[in-house]
Scaffold this motif. Structure first.
Motif: not given
Length: 215
Positions: A35, A38, A64, A134
């Protein structure tokens, strides 16, 4: 506390309270690290394209977050974009963000898995950039290790190693032809896919010299 710091705290709290991640801490640590990566990629896309950097970093952090909730079925991971958007929206509405930005972040999160949302929205460059960020991480160097470990590459027979590597190379060739939401994202993704291709080609070449002497 800034919107981004509040988002970090929310994400960490969600993952810390996740029963699955309590039982499988390595999975939780991976998802948190992913995370963050990203979010960094989203911020870079925003900087290069003149998009809202704060908003995209927040979207990257939360894309996510739905993994912190239990899946009802084995294939429910395909829903995690829409689940993440539903979980993120009440939190986002508490931040110092315009309603339009909240909507765009949620839409980008919802569509990042399969391009579908369960509420109306527009696939703007901003919204698409969450999924692109992502992909930047999914196609980067760490994923080479992750994919080979997941396939138990070390223990495959050599013919299966060749097959696996060729399938990866074929997939990379197909993925290189796909579009991205912005030119910056396209370049970032292509750079990483080309690195992966070079690596897998090199390993495949090594397989030629792994069974005997050919003079």
């Amino acid at each position: 506390m800034t919107n981004i710091r509040k988002t970090e705290a929310f994400l960490r709290e969600q993952f810390a309270n996740c029963t699955f991640y309590k039982e499988h801490p390595a999975d939780g640590e991976y998802r948190l690290q992913h995370s963050y990566r990203v979010a960094h990629a989203a911020g870079e896309i925003a900087r290069r394209e003149g998009l809202d950097q704060e908003g995209l970093i927040i979207g990257g952090l939360l894309h996510d977050v739905g993994y912190s909730l239990p899946f009802e079925r084995e294939d429910s991971w395909q829903e995690h974009g829409r689940v993440s958007a539903r979980l993120a929206r009440p939190f986002l509405e508490q931040l110092d963000l315009e309603p339009e930005r909240v909507q765009e972040i949620c839409y980008g999160i919802a569509i990042h898995v399969d391009g579908k949302a369960d509420f109306p929205g527009e696939a703007t460059a901003f919204a698409l950039s969450i999924g692109d960020a992502d992909d930047v991480d999914r196609f980067d160097a760490y994923r080479i290790y992750d994919a080979m470990e997941y396939a138990d590459f070390r223990n495959l027979k050599i013919e299966d190693k060749r097959k696996w590597l060729q399938e990866k190379l074929d997939w990379i060739s197909r993925r290189l032809g796909e579009k991205s939401g912005t030119e910056a994202a396209r370049q970032m993704i292509a750079e990483r896919l080309l690195y992966q291709r070079q690596y897998y080609e090199k390993v495949l070449e090594q397989m030629r010299y792994s069974e005997g002497i050919n003079l």
